[in-house]
Design a protein around this motif. Sequence first.
Motif, PDB file in Angstrom:
ATOM      1  N   ILE A   1     -34.075 -12.271 -26.344  1.00  0.00           N
ATOM      2  CA  ILE A   1     -32.722 -13.114 -26.498  1.00  0.00           C
ATOM      3  C   ILE A   1     -31.970 -13.134 -27.883  1.00  0.00           C
ATOM      4  O   ILE A   1     -32.734 -13.043 -28.864  1.00  0.00           O
ATOM      5  N   THR A   2     -30.687 -12.853 -27.877  1.00  0.00           N
ATOM      6  CA  THR A   2     -30.055 -12.967 -28.890  1.00  0.00           C
ATOM      7  C   THR A   2     -29.039 -14.033 -28.709  1.00  0.00           C
ATOM      8  O   THR A   2     -28.341 -14.057 -27.360  1.00  0.00           O
TER       9      THR A   2
ATOM     10  N   SER B   1     -26.867 -17.985 -23.052  1.00  0.00           N
ATOM     11  CA  SER B   1     -27.413 -16.793 -23.233  1.00  0.00           C
ATOM     12  C   SER B   1     -28.884 -16.559 -22.655  1.00  0.00           C
ATOM     13  O   SER B   1     -29.305 -15.348 -22.140  1.00  0.00           O
ATOM     14  N   LEU B   2     -29.751 -17.580 -23.010  1.00  0.00           N
ATOM     15  CA  LEU B   2     -30.956 -17.349 -22.411  1.00  0.00           C
ATOM     16  C   LEU B   2     -31.280 -17.423 -21.033  1.00  0.00           C
ATOM     17  O   LEU B   2     -31.768 -16.677 -20.340  1.00  0.00           O
ATOM     18  N   LEU B   3     -30.532 -17.917 -20.279  1.00  0.00           N
ATOM     19  CA  LEU B   3     -30.378 -17.986 -18.575  1.00  0.00           C
ATOM     20  C   LEU B   3     -29.574 -17.171 -18.168  1.00  0.00           C
ATOM     21  O   LEU B   3     -29.460 -16.870 -16.924  1.00  0.00           O
ATOM     22  N   GLY B   4     -28.707 -16.534 -18.937  1.00  0.00           N
ATOM     23  CA  GLY B   4     -27.540 -15.729 -18.253  1.00  0.00           C
ATOM     24  C   GLY B   4     -26.558 -16.340 -17.404  1.00  0.00           C
ATOM     25  O   GLY B   4     -26.175 -15.963 -16.302  1.00  0.00           O
TER      26      GLY B   4
ATOM     27  N   VAL C   1     -17.170 -24.103 -12.582  1.00  0.00           N
ATOM     28  CA  VAL C   1     -18.178 -23.292 -11.791  1.00  0.00           C
ATOM     29  C   VAL C   1     -18.844 -22.414 -12.390  1.00  0.00           C
ATOM     30  O   VAL C   1     -18.554 -21.508 -13.284  1.00  0.00           O
ATOM     31  N   PHE C   2     -20.165 -22.689 -12.360  1.00  0.00           N
ATOM     32  CA  PHE C   2     -20.978 -21.745 -13.410  1.00  0.00           C
ATOM     33  C   PHE C   2     -21.970 -20.828 -12.249  1.00  0.00           C
ATOM     34  O   PHE C   2     -21.973 -20.909 -11.274  1.00  0.00           O
ATOM     35  N   ALA C   3     -22.460 -19.662 -12.882  1.00  0.00           N
ATOM     36  CA  ALA C   3     -23.267 -18.497 -11.837  1.00  0.00           C
ATOM     37  C   ALA C   3     -24.240 -18.175 -12.817  1.00  0.00           C
ATOM     38  O   ALA C   3     -24.438 -18.236 -14.097  1.00  0.00           O
ATOM     39  N   LEU C   4     -25.274 -17.777 -12.063  1.00  0.00           N
ATOM     40  CA  LEU C   4     -26.427 -17.261 -12.740  1.00  0.00           C
ATOM     41  C   LEU C   4     -27.064 -16.382 -11.511  1.00  0.00           C
ATOM     42  O   LEU C   4     -26.929 -16.457 -10.454  1.00  0.00           O
ATOM     43  N   GLU C   5     -27.934 -15.267 -12.032  1.00  0.00           N
ATOM     44  CA  GLU C   5     -28.768 -14.460 -11.098  1.00  0.00           C
ATOM     45  C   GLU C   5     -30.273 -14.989 -11.488  1.00  0.00           C
ATOM     46  O   GLU C   5     -30.891 -14.643 -12.335  1.00  0.00           O
ATOM     47  N   PRO C   6     -30.786 -15.451 -10.432  1.00  0.00           N
ATOM     48  CA  PRO C   6     -32.223 -15.957 -10.495  1.00  0.00           C
ATOM     49  C   PRO C   6     -33.087 -14.589 -10.632  1.00  0.00           C
ATOM     50  O   PRO C   6     -32.964 -13.663 -10.053  1.00  0.00           O
ATOM     51  N   ALA C   7     -34.176 -14.842 -11.577  1.00  0.00           N
ATOM     52  CA  ALA C   7     -35.008 -13.728 -12.063  1.00  0.00           C
ATOM     53  C   ALA C   7     -36.557 -14.125 -11.941  1.00  0.00           C
ATOM     54  O   ALA C   7     -36.877 -15.049 -12.139  1.00  0.00           O
TER      55      ALA C   7
END
Length: 169
Positions: free
Chosen positions: A12-13, A48-51, A63-69
């Motif tokens: 992570i950066t 940045s950490l969670l994308g 509205v936020f989004a992320l791709e579960p990993a």
Amino acid sequence: MSSIDPDRTRTITWDDPLGSAAVGATMDGLDYLRLVASGKLPPPPISSLLGMTIDELEVGRAVFALEPAEWMYNPIGSVHGGVAATILDSCMGCAVHTTLPQGHSYTTTDLQVRYFSAMRHDTGKVQAIGEVVHVGGRVAAAEGRIVDGEGRMIAHGTAGCLVTRPPRG
């Protein structure tokens, strides 16, 4: 027992969050968040950490989004509930932030989350939709929901926020 898989690493950066916060203090909440969403200002480190990304912004809505990993998994094989709570807290707090004038800020005072289904690495992109319920002089409230790509609700949340004003002087 499993061995450590060398292909499962994450680096992570992030940028200094205080620089963006200082810029944000000079403008209203919606304009500030639009700069972050556009990439003209760097995102906060948690994003940045969670994308997490910001997909939509308007007054009273974020509205936020992320791709579960897989790296987000808990010991029972699904995405940790704290990830859902984090994206809900973010979209609801930013929905409140979009309503605030220059120099005002907020902090979450309480957060309630109800989980309806688990997220997994193959869930695909999810969106967290935050909408303001009330903004007063000192207190605000918002609600949010996380939905998958087919519109199925994964979680629902509510949040209270304390609105802070710039110091008089």
